[in-house]
Motif scaffolding. Structure first.
Motif, PDB file in Angstrom:
ATOM      1  N   LEU A 125     -64.783  -5.331 -36.312  1.00  0.00           N
ATOM      2  CA  LEU A 125     -66.156  -4.835 -36.299  1.00  0.00           C
ATOM      3  C   LEU A 125     -67.146  -5.956 -35.990  1.00  0.00           C
ATOM      4  O   LEU A 125     -68.127  -5.762 -35.249  1.00  0.00           O
ATOM      5  N   ASP A 126     -66.873  -7.145 -36.511  1.00  0.00           N
ATOM      6  CA  ASP A 126     -67.745  -8.285 -36.217  1.00  0.00           C
ATOM      7  C   ASP A 126     -67.693  -8.643 -34.737  1.00  0.00           C
ATOM      8  O   ASP A 126     -68.711  -8.998 -34.115  1.00  0.00           O
ATOM      9  N   ALA A 127     -66.486  -8.520 -34.156  1.00  0.00           N
ATOM     10  CA  ALA A 127     -66.359  -8.799 -32.721  1.00  0.00           C
ATOM     11  C   ALA A 127     -67.134  -7.778 -31.893  1.00  0.00           C
ATOM     12  O   ALA A 127     -67.781  -8.117 -30.897  1.00  0.00           O
ATOM     13  N   ALA A 128     -67.077  -6.492 -32.318  1.00  0.00           N
ATOM     14  CA  ALA A 128     -67.851  -5.473 -31.605  1.00  0.00           C
ATOM     15  C   ALA A 128     -69.346  -5.724 -31.713  1.00  0.00           C
ATOM     16  O   ALA A 128     -70.098  -5.496 -30.763  1.00  0.00           O
ATOM     17  N   LEU A 129     -69.781  -6.207 -32.865  1.00  0.00           N
ATOM     18  CA  LEU A 129     -71.199  -6.516 -33.017  1.00  0.00           C
ATOM     19  C   LEU A 129     -71.607  -7.741 -32.208  1.00  0.00           C
ATOM     20  O   LEU A 129     -72.728  -7.826 -31.714  1.00  0.00           O
ATOM     21  N   ARG A 130     -70.727  -8.710 -32.074  1.00  0.00           N
ATOM     22  CA  ARG A 130     -71.041  -9.905 -31.282  1.00  0.00           C
ATOM     23  C   ARG A 130     -71.182  -9.585 -29.803  1.00  0.00           C
ATOM     24  O   ARG A 130     -71.753 -10.353 -29.047  1.00  0.00           O
ATOM     25  N   GLY A 131     -70.675  -8.424 -29.425  1.00  0.00           N
ATOM     26  CA  GLY A 131     -70.853  -8.005 -28.043  1.00  0.00           C
ATOM     27  C   GLY A 131     -72.313  -7.864 -27.665  1.00  0.00           C
ATOM     28  O   GLY A 131     -72.702  -8.003 -26.502  1.00  0.00           O
ATOM     29  N   GLN A 132     -73.172  -7.575 -28.661  1.00  0.00           N
ATOM     30  CA  GLN A 132     -74.611  -7.497 -28.395  1.00  0.00           C
ATOM     31  C   GLN A 132     -75.159  -8.854 -27.958  1.00  0.00           C
ATOM     32  O   GLN A 132     -75.916  -8.959 -26.981  1.00  0.00           O
ATOM     33  N   ALA A 133     -74.769  -9.904 -28.661  1.00  0.00           N
ATOM     34  CA  ALA A 133     -75.252 -11.239 -28.303  1.00  0.00           C
ATOM     35  C   ALA A 133     -74.730 -11.653 -26.941  1.00  0.00           C
ATOM     36  O   ALA A 133     -75.422 -12.305 -26.166  1.00  0.00           O
ATOM     37  N   GLU A 134     -73.477 -11.285 -26.623  1.00  0.00           N
ATOM     38  CA  GLU A 134     -72.937 -11.619 -25.312  1.00  0.00           C
ATOM     39  C   GLU A 134     -73.702 -10.907 -24.217  1.00  0.00           C
ATOM     40  O   GLU A 134     -74.003 -11.473 -23.155  1.00  0.00           O
ATOM     41  N   ALA A 135     -74.037  -9.615 -24.454  1.00  0.00           N
ATOM     42  CA  ALA A 135     -74.814  -8.887 -23.456  1.00  0.00           C
ATOM     43  C   ALA A 135     -76.199  -9.494 -23.281  1.00  0.00           C
ATOM     44  O   ALA A 135     -76.723  -9.595 -22.158  1.00  0.00           O
TER      45      ALA A 135
ATOM     46  N   GLU B   9     -89.162  14.873 -30.150  1.00  0.00           N
ATOM     47  CA  GLU B   9     -89.069  14.196 -28.865  1.00  0.00           C
ATOM     48  C   GLU B   9     -88.299  12.880 -28.979  1.00  0.00           C
ATOM     49  O   GLU B   9     -87.483  12.550 -28.128  1.00  0.00           O
ATOM     50  N   ARG B  10     -88.577  12.155 -30.040  1.00  0.00           N
ATOM     51  CA  ARG B  10     -87.856  10.898 -30.225  1.00  0.00           C
ATOM     52  C   ARG B  10     -86.373  11.134 -30.483  1.00  0.00           C
ATOM     53  O   ARG B  10     -85.519  10.393 -30.006  1.00  0.00           O
ATOM     54  N   GLN B  11     -86.042  12.176 -31.239  1.00  0.00           N
ATOM     55  CA  GLN B  11     -84.648  12.471 -31.527  1.00  0.00           C
ATOM     56  C   GLN B  11     -83.888  12.822 -30.255  1.00  0.00           C
ATOM     57  O   GLN B  11     -82.725  12.460 -30.083  1.00  0.00           O
ATOM     58  N   GLN B  12     -84.545  13.560 -29.350  1.00  0.00           N
ATOM     59  CA  GLN B  12     -83.904  13.880 -28.085  1.00  0.00           C
ATOM     60  C   GLN B  12     -83.658  12.618 -27.256  1.00  0.00           C
ATOM     61  O   GLN B  12     -82.686  12.546 -26.505  1.00  0.00           O
ATOM     62  N   ALA B  13     -84.542  11.642 -27.365  1.00  0.00           N
ATOM     63  CA  ALA B  13     -84.403  10.420 -26.581  1.00  0.00           C
ATOM     64  C   ALA B  13     -83.234   9.557 -27.045  1.00  0.00           C
ATOM     65  O   ALA B  13     -82.640   8.826 -26.264  1.00  0.00           O
ATOM     66  N   VAL B  14     -82.902   9.601 -28.372  1.00  0.00           N
ATOM     67  CA  VAL B  14     -81.835   8.737 -28.903  1.00  0.00           C
ATOM     68  C   VAL B  14     -80.549   9.491 -29.157  1.00  0.00           C
ATOM     69  O   VAL B  14     -79.650   8.990 -29.828  1.00  0.00           O
ATOM     70  N   THR B  15     -80.428  10.741 -28.623  1.00  0.00           N
ATOM     71  CA  THR B  15     -79.218  11.528 -28.874  1.00  0.00           C
ATOM     72  C   THR B  15     -78.020  10.918 -28.160  1.00  0.00           C
ATOM     73  O   THR B  15     -76.902  10.885 -28.685  1.00  0.00           O
ATOM     74  N   GLN B  16     -78.224  10.443 -26.934  1.00  0.00           N
ATOM     75  CA  GLN B  16     -77.125   9.897 -26.151  1.00  0.00           C
ATOM     76  C   GLN B  16     -76.755   8.503 -26.693  1.00  0.00           C
ATOM     77  O   GLN B  16     -77.601   7.640 -26.838  1.00  0.00           O
ATOM     78  N   LEU B  17     -75.497   8.323 -26.974  1.00  0.00           N
ATOM     79  CA  LEU B  17     -75.004   7.048 -27.476  1.00  0.00           C
ATOM     80  C   LEU B  17     -74.601   6.161 -26.303  1.00  0.00           C
ATOM     81  O   LEU B  17     -73.962   6.625 -25.344  1.00  0.00           O
ATOM     82  N   SER B  18     -74.932   4.889 -26.373  1.00  0.00           N
ATOM     83  CA  SER B  18     -74.530   3.939 -25.349  1.00  0.00           C
ATOM     84  C   SER B  18     -73.096   3.484 -25.589  1.00  0.00           C
ATOM     85  O   SER B  18     -72.487   3.779 -26.626  1.00  0.00           O
ATOM     86  N   ALA B  19     -72.522   2.762 -24.601  1.00  0.00           N
ATOM     87  CA  ALA B  19     -71.147   2.271 -24.750  1.00  0.00           C
ATOM     88  C   ALA B  19     -71.036   1.282 -25.904  1.00  0.00           C
ATOM     89  O   ALA B  19     -70.039   1.273 -26.641  1.00  0.00           O
ATOM     90  N   ARG B  20     -72.050   0.435 -26.079  1.00  0.00           N
ATOM     91  CA  ARG B  20     -72.022  -0.511 -27.193  1.00  0.00           C
ATOM     92  C   ARG B  20     -72.040   0.216 -28.544  1.00  0.00           C
ATOM     93  O   ARG B  20     -71.311  -0.136 -29.457  1.00  0.00           O
ATOM     94  N   ASP B  21     -72.852   1.300 -28.675  1.00  0.00           N
ATOM     95  CA  ASP B  21     -72.888   2.063 -29.921  1.00  0.00           C
ATOM     96  C   ASP B  21     -71.552   2.736 -30.195  1.00  0.00           C
ATOM     97  O   ASP B  21     -71.081   2.786 -31.339  1.00  0.00           O
TER      98      ASP B  21
END
Length: 904
Positions: A598-608, A557-569
């Motif tokens: 890659l660091d810039a893509a990760l910093r997008g989390q902090a911006e969000a 059940e948990r695997q089905q919940a995290v199958t869809q990737l978000s735009a940030r991922d």
């Protein structure tokens, strides 16, 4: 004076009178004078005096040795710390020197040293026991933390007494008289065990107090222990969470052998046997006796490998050929005497030239039996040869004396083994009576196994004697194990009941607390009554199967919940793939650019997260003191930032927080404060009369947050990293990283929602591979620079010398200019001292030929005060070496030293 030794008629009388005279214990001078007179007349009698004089000399030498070694032993015993190795070496070296250890005073000193050594070893053993006891107490505390709060409160008193007793025993160990002589590694181990146990006990006590307060007050925070937190939640009417383990792969089935493979094996066996069989039949037909024996032996060797795959017809053919070959060897009369001569030679070789046996008794008996059987077979095919028979029989009889002595020894050993087995049976009977009321099943099972091992290793007996005693032994050991077998049967029934409960829990909704309690009951039962390993493993697998199925359902059940990737991922995964592509190109510039992306893509989390924080409510002013940690923007700091973002707990799901955390229920709004001014570390005082002392601002002594070491994230009075306190945990354990400090949970507000499992692992692996590639490229560039430097010195070309940027920050422009001048100038005398200073500065070994020179230079440097050391002047030393001639040995030593110096 000698009783007529000089006037005796024969040498025997002279020897007797000299021995009688020696019993009167004459002085050494008289014995020397008599020895000088007798050595010219009768050397045999003088030898008696010589032996006596040598004995006196040895006694005097031993007395001197005894005094010397006694002083050494007294010094060791009176020293504040006794080294065990020195004490053991004293006894060994004294024995090698010939000191009389069996006589006083060395005998008593040896006993005293042995007692001290034994006392030290006992202390060391007790330290190891204390360490194990500390681990067991910590385990008991951990097990008690999995029970209900009421049970933990009841068990706290007993644990407190045990912890106090452990600490008292540790103090007794450290206060022992021989404690300073204990090996230096044991005191730190005991201190570490004491500190760890004290920290675990303090954490447990604090958590129990917190749990009691949470039960009494609804507004009180939850205890850090998961089981107690769930119990408090249930009492408050809140929901609990759980986690599921990963799915285990199924084992592959073993393939079976098909009929086609069997036929292939049969065909290969027929081909291999037919080739050797044709050779045997050919030799039999031609009548070659000796060749026939070799061919028959080869056929028997082939049959050992392929005999089981032959068909019936070929098997009969092989049997007939071997029979014919054996008959041919018996028919040859000319061969009979040759065989007998070989047997006689073998029989005479059983005893060496000095009549000593060449082998043991059993092997001698087997060889004699084989030789006599071979002689009988030879007599069946030809006329007897009495002369060879006498030689053969005499040699066998002489060798049989060794067998007879071995048989007598075997009889004595058999009697001893029988007595040992009888004593063991009596011991088992007595043990059975002693354990009639004991319930320690584990120790009983261990004792029964030990009895079985002792019976198995009790020595050899004849088949008849062993058969008689084996039946008695089985009856005795069965009576001894009767109570244990009954307890095991009852334990199996109780475990079957637990298995039924596990099936009911597996079929119902997932309840981690009930499963843990059930597993604890199983563990308690398994520890109380041990079973056979196969039976216990089989029952455990049956018990675990329904619980594993329940957790697998939860995991699906948990695997089905995290199958869809978000735009940030997706953005992070794309940046990780780009970093892998740049890593494959081998270009450092591209790798660093991809790491920055890659660091810039990760910093997008902090911006969000910052965007979400603007819309949320502002937290109270008291929370403004906890300044969030800034996210690193450099490529080198990306992995640590990613690892810190992985376990972020902004919006955790209910099923991703197995232990729960009340602090994560309502995410706090993050207010970004302005950049603070540089903190005041120290303020210069004014000691003039009438002036007021200047005071540093509060909380700035020595660094941030009032810490002396300047480490951020921890304020005075807070100890978040103590054992027993647990911070917030979200998601799977493998995803949280554990790369952020234990006490910096307040800095996680700016990092935003955490990445998915796929994205987090992709960026982490890509960043690790990129850092490894950068390190490899840096090492490769360092080696090429060093090679160019050595080539410029060899060719005397200053233009080929690497630039200062290529040489690194360890070499400045002045040092490189000195190296350029040394290479461009004419070769001078070799600088041996400079090369030794370079090896000392780089901390590399010196060749054995120059080791004495290095030691002399080290002693010389120790006498020089206020002079720069080799580590400060290594660039000038390199210039001196480069100004000298180039040779292979010097170049190798210089290159080895520069490998370490240029990297600093």
């Amino acid at each position: 004076m000698t009783g007529g030794a000089f006037s005796a008629a024969t040498s025997g009388e002279r020897s007797a009178r000299v021995r009688d005279w020696l019993q009167t214990e004459p002085s050494g001078e008289l014995m020397n004078e008599v020895y000088r007179e007798l050595s010219a007349r009768d050397k045999g009698v003088a030898k008696i005096l010589k032996e006596k004089l040598d004995e006196i000399k040895r006694a005097q030498g031993q007395e001197a040795l005894a005094i010397d070694w006694a002083q050494k032993a007294e010094q060791m015993l009176q020293a504040p710390r006794l080294n065990i190795a020195d004490a053991l070496a004293w006894q060994r070296d004294a024995a090698k020197a010939g000191a009389p250890l069996s006589r006083e005073p060395l005998a008593s000193l040896k006993i005293r040293l042995a007692e001290v050594v034994k006392s030290v070893e006992d202390l060391q053993h007790q330290v190891m026991v204390q360490r194990e006891a500390a681990v067991l107490l910590a385990q008991r505390i951990e097990v008690l933390s999995t029970k209900h709060i009421a049970e933990a409160r009841v068990g706290q008193t007993g644990l407190q007494a045990d912890v106090a007793q452990w600490l008292a025993q540790s103090v007794q160990l450290t206060s022992h008289a021989t404690w300073p002589s204990v090996d230096l590694k044991f005191p730190p181990q005991l201190d570490a065990a004491s500190n760890q146990l004290q920290a675990v006990w303090d954490g447990f006590s604090a958590a129990l107090v917190s749990a009691q307060q949470a039960q009494a007050d609804v507004s009180a925070p939850l205890p850090p222990v998961p089981v107690w937190a769930d119990e408090v939640r249930r009492s408050r009417g809140e929901a609990t969470a759980s986690a599921a383990p990963a799915e285990q792969p199924a084992k592959p089935a073993k393939p079976k052998l098909d009929p086609a493979q069997r036929q292939a094996l049969r065909d290969a066996a027929n081909v291999a046997v037919t080739e050797v069989l044709d050779a045997v039949e050919k030799e039999v037909a031609e009548g070659h006796g000796k060749a026939t024996a070799g061919a028959a032996a080869a056929l028997r060797a082939v049959l050992k490998t392929h005999g089981k795959h032959l068909d019936a017809a070929l098997d009969e053919r092989v049997h007939n050929a071997l029979t014919a070959a054996g008959e041919l060897e018996g028919w040859q009369r000319w061969r009979a005497d040759q065989l007998r001569q070989e047997l006689v030679t073998k029989a005479e070789a059983l005893l060496g030239a000095d009549k000593t046996p060449a082998m043991g008794g059993r092997k001698m008996q087997e060889n004699l039996r084989q030789l006599r059987e071979s002689w009988k077979q030879t007599d069946q095919g030809g006329l007897p040869n009495h002369a060879l028979w006498k030689r053969f029989d005499a040699a066998c009889n002489e060798a049989y004396k060794t067998v007879q002595g071995w048989l007598d020894q075997i009889k004595q050993e058999s009697a001893a083994h029988r007595a040992q087995r009888v004593a063991l049976m009596e011991e088992v009977k007595a043990w059975t009576l002693e354990q009639a009321q004991s319930d320690d099943w584990r120790s009983q099972l261990r004792a029964l196994h030990q009895f079985a091992d002792r019976w198995r290793n009790a020595g050899h007996l004849s088949e008849k004697s062993f058969g008689e005693m084996q039946s008695q032994w089985k009856a005795i050991i069965k009576a001894a194990a009767a109570r244990l077998e009954a307890a095991q049967k009852a334990s199996i029934e109780r475990r079957q009941a637990l298995i039924n409960e596990a099936r009911e829990l597996g079929a119902a909704a997932l309840r981690v607390d009930a499963i843990k309690a059930l597993q604890l009951r199983w563990q308690t039962e398994a520890q109380a009554v041990p079973l056979d390993r196969k039976t216990e493993q089989k029952l455990w697998e049956i018990f675990r199967a329904p619980l594993d199925e329940a957790f697998q359902r939860k995991g699906a059940e948990r695997q089905q919940a995290v199958t869809q990737l978000s735009a940030r991922d997706r953005a992070v995964i794309d940046a990780s793939k780009a970093l892998d592509a740049a890593n494959a190109s081998g270009d450092a510039t591209q790798i660093r650019a991809a790491m920055a992306a890659l660091d810039a893509a990760l910093r997008g989390q902090a911006e969000a997260a910052a965007a979400q924080a603007k819309a949320a409510e502002v937290s109270p002013p008291a929370a403004a003191d906890e300044t969030p940690a800034a996210v690193s923007s450099s490529a080198e700091d990306a992995p640590s930032a990613d690892a810190a973002q992985a376990p972020a707990a902004t919006e955790p799901a209910a099923d991703e927080a197995p232990e729960g955390d009340a602090a994560q229920a309502e995410p706090a709004a993050v207010v970004t404060p302005p950049k603070p001014a540089k903190p005041v570390v120290a303020v210069r005082g004014d000691d003039r009369p009438g002036q007021k002392k200047a005071e540093a601002p509060a909380g700035t002594f020595g660094g941030r947050d009032g810490r002396r070491d300047g480490r951020p994230g921890e304020r005075s009075g807070e100890r978040p990293g103590r054992m027993g306190e647990r911070g917030p945990r979200t998601g799977d354990r493998g995803d949280r990283g554990d790369r952020f400090p234990r006490g910096d949970f307040q800095d996680r507000g700016e990092r935003g929602p955490r990445l998915g499992d796929t994205a987090f692992r992709a960026q982490r692996d890509a960043m690790e591979r990129a850092e490894m590639s950068l390190r490899k490229l840096a090492a490769q560039a360092h080696g090429e620079t060093l090679t160019r430097l050595m080539g410029a010195w060899q060719d005397r070309q200053a233009d080929a010398l690497p630039t200062a940027q290529e040489l690194g920050k360890a070499v400045n422009a002045t040092a490189r200019q000195a190296w350029t001048q040394a290479i461009s100038s004419a070769a001078k005398a070799p600088a041996a001292t400079a090369l030794l200073r370079l090896e000392m500065a780089a901390e590399v070994p010196t060749p054995a030929d120059h080791l004495s020179e290095r030691r002399a230079l080290q002693l010389q440097l120790l006498t020089q005060r206020n002079q720069p050391g080799p580590a400060e002047t290594w660039s000038q030393d390199v210039a001196q070496v480069l100004s000298g001639p180039h040779d292979a040995d010097t170049a190798r030593r210089l290159q080895t030293a520069l490998k370490n110096l240029l990297r600093r």
